[in-house]
Structure formats: C-alpha cells, structure tokens
Design a protein around this motif. Structure first.
Motif, short mmCIF file in Angstrom:
data_model
loop_
_atom_site.label_atom_id
_atom_site.label_comp_id
_atom_site.label_asym_id
_atom_site.label_seq_id
_atom_site.Cartn_x
_atom_site.Cartn_y
_atom_site.Cartn_z
N UNK A 6 4.33 59.66 59.49
CA UNK A 6 3.02 59.47 58.12
C UNK A 6 4.06 60.87 57.26
N UNK A 7 4.48 61.84 58.29
CA UNK A 7 5.67 62.57 57.57
C UNK A 7 6.27 62.60 57.20
N UNK A 8 7.56 62.03 57.13
CA UNK A 8 8.65 60.99 56.75
C UNK A 8 8.27 60.12 55.39
N UNK A 9 7.43 59.20 55.61
CA UNK A 9 6.38 58.92 53.88
C UNK A 9 6.25 59.45 53.27
N UNK A 10 6.05 60.79 53.43
CA UNK A 10 5.51 61.97 52.41
C UNK A 10 6.87 63.03 51.76
N UNK A 141 3.53 45.04 46.04
CA UNK A 141 4.14 45.54 46.27
C UNK A 141 4.42 47.21 45.60
N UNK A 142 4.59 46.61 44.42
CA UNK A 142 4.57 47.38 43.29
C UNK A 142 3.32 47.96 42.96
N UNK A 143 1.85 47.47 43.42
CA UNK A 143 0.84 48.11 43.54
C UNK A 143 0.49 49.00 44.53
N UNK A 144 1.17 48.48 45.84
CA UNK A 144 1.11 49.66 47.04
C UNK A 144 2.04 51.06 46.62
N UNK A 145 2.88 50.95 46.23
CA UNK A 145 3.70 51.75 45.78
C UNK A 145 3.90 52.24 45.18
N UNK A 146 2.46 52.40 44.12
CA UNK A 146 1.85 53.28 43.27
C UNK A 146 0.99 53.67 43.48
N UNK A 147 -0.05 53.42 44.34
CA UNK A 147 -1.62 53.73 44.74
C UNK A 147 -1.15 55.65 44.92
N UNK A 148 -0.09 55.20 45.81
CA UNK A 148 0.27 57.06 46.49
C UNK A 148 1.24 57.52 45.44
N UNK A 149 1.76 58.34 45.56
CA UNK A 149 3.12 59.56 45.55
C UNK A 149 3.82 59.55 46.84
N UNK A 153 12.12 58.03 49.31
CA UNK A 153 13.01 57.03 50.43
C UNK A 153 11.85 56.31 51.04
N UNK A 154 10.52 55.94 51.11
CA UNK A 154 9.79 55.99 52.26
C UNK A 154 9.69 54.45 52.09
N UNK A 155 10.37 53.32 51.23
CA UNK A 155 10.45 52.09 51.42
C UNK A 155 11.85 51.93 51.50
N UNK A 156 12.76 52.48 51.09
CA UNK A 156 14.41 51.92 51.00
C UNK A 156 14.74 51.12 52.26
N UNK A 157 13.95 51.10 53.32
CA UNK A 157 14.94 49.92 54.70
C UNK A 157 13.86 49.40 55.08
N UNK A 175 -0.46 49.11 59.76
CA UNK A 175 -0.40 50.25 59.87
C UNK A 175 -0.23 51.02 58.12
N UNK A 176 0.54 50.17 56.75
CA UNK A 176 0.86 50.54 55.90
C UNK A 176 -0.76 50.94 55.13
N UNK A 177 -1.55 49.66 55.30
CA UNK A 177 -2.79 49.52 55.01
C UNK A 177 -4.20 50.99 55.50
N UNK A 178 -4.14 51.44 56.45
CA UNK A 178 -4.31 52.19 57.10
C UNK A 178 -3.97 53.48 57.01
#
Length: 211
Positions: A6-10, A141-149, A153-157, A175-178
C-alpha cells in the motif's frame, strides 16, 4: 495487500509519501470523442466514483467541470484549445516536453487549500498504441488513475486492470478496488504525507468486507 505494498502505491520517485483524494463532487466533461465513446467514458467515471463511495455533480461551482478528458491526435492541438493555458500552467513548455518524450498520455491535478484533489485534466494522444486499446479498457484505466493521487511509479510495471479470458473484457483488480474504496473511508484523512497512513489503510482493509 500488505502495508508495504500500500505504501508503495503512494510513495513517489523522490521517496516522499503523498496521498490525496477528491475533496469535492466530480463533474466530468469529455472532448474529442463521438457520442458512443462519450457514453463509455462517462460510464467508467460513474463506476469508479460509485466504487469509491464518492459523489458526482452536474457542475463544479468554480470550474463548471473539474474532471476534463481530452482525446486528440497531436500534442500541438492543445495550445489551440481556448483558455487551456489558464488551467494548465506553462502549457507550451509542457507540450514541448511531452512531444520530445513521444508521450501518449498525461494527467495533471489541481489541489485545494487543504491539499485535496480539486480538479484533474487527462490528455490522451491517440497514437496507434492507444487506438488499439478498447474504449472501455482505456476509459476505466484512466479513471482508476485519476480517482486518487497515486505515486508517479504506481502502475509503471503493472496495470490496475485484469483481463477476462472468457469474454476478452477487463475488470478492475479486486485489490485495487478495495484500496480505492477504503481510501475514501470518511474516517481516513483526505490528504496524507506520512507513510503511517498506509498502515491505517491496511487496518481498514482488514476490517472491511472484501469486494
């Protein structure tokens, strides 16, 4: 999902932790598409906002629309959009950098005085790569990446979406939905700059029913 995941996503590329979610209802507008694609994009927006438990609005009191999607063929089209330079600082140099990098997408955020997301601008240069992606997949995909800051690097790989082999469609990874849903829990802060925030998200994810 573990606390370090979780920490890595932010956690950004400069090793700083920065989390933010929308602090106001989302009022979307889409430029450069036909009616069929418009319906797909707005459907994706509504689905992700509903997942987050957030709100939508017909209009934003300050901007009219606070989530803007731009679909176009060439970055040089952007400086020709009336008043866009008032919404995107240093639009000319930004376009030059995106052209030099041969980028096909860019997301920009604006924040309110508390640091919550106030507006977002999504730019999609429809090159062959993006044109080959089904509209439903691209919009989700775009909306998922816009709903949070998320981290830069979150979804590069890896993608936040998963393929459905049977139908050929895609879904948001559970897990991303949760993570999105819990991030909008009213008990959690709208903005966080300390990595201990990831532990709070983790605790809420363990306590909440899984989707």
């Amino acid at each position: 999902m573990q606390p370090d995941e979780i920490e890595a996503y932010f956690t950004r590329s400069d090793d700083t932790y920065l989390f933010a979610r929308w602090g106001r209802p989302i009022a979307p507008i889409v430029f450069g598409v036909d009616d069929a694609t418009l319906s797909v994009v707005k459907g994706a927006v509504e689905a992700v906002v509903r997942l987050a438990g957030h709100e939508m609005a017909e209009a934003d009191p300050e901007l009219g629309a606070n989530l803007m999607f731009f679909f176009f063929r060439d970055w040089d089209e952007l400086p020709q959009v009336p008043d866009l330079d008032r919404l995107i600082p240093d639009l000319g140099p930004l376009v030059a950098r995106l052209k030099a990098a041969d980028a096909n997408q860019y997301r920009s955020f604006r924040f309110d005085d508390a640091g919550a997301i106030q507006a977002s601008f999504v730019f999609l240069r429809m090159d062959q790569s993006l044109s080959d992606i089904p509209a439903e997949t691209l919009a989700l995909n775009q909306m998922v990446q816009t709903i949070l800051l998320w981290s830069d690097q979150a979804f590069l790989d890896h993608s936040p979406l998963a393929n459905l082999p049977e139908s050929g469609g895609v879904i948001l990874k559970p897990e991303i939905g949760d993570l999105i849903r819990v991030s909008y829990d009213p008990i959690l802060p709208v903005v966080a700059q300390d990595a201990s925030h990831a532990l709070r998200i983790y605790a809420r994810m363990q306590a909440a029913p899984q989707t």
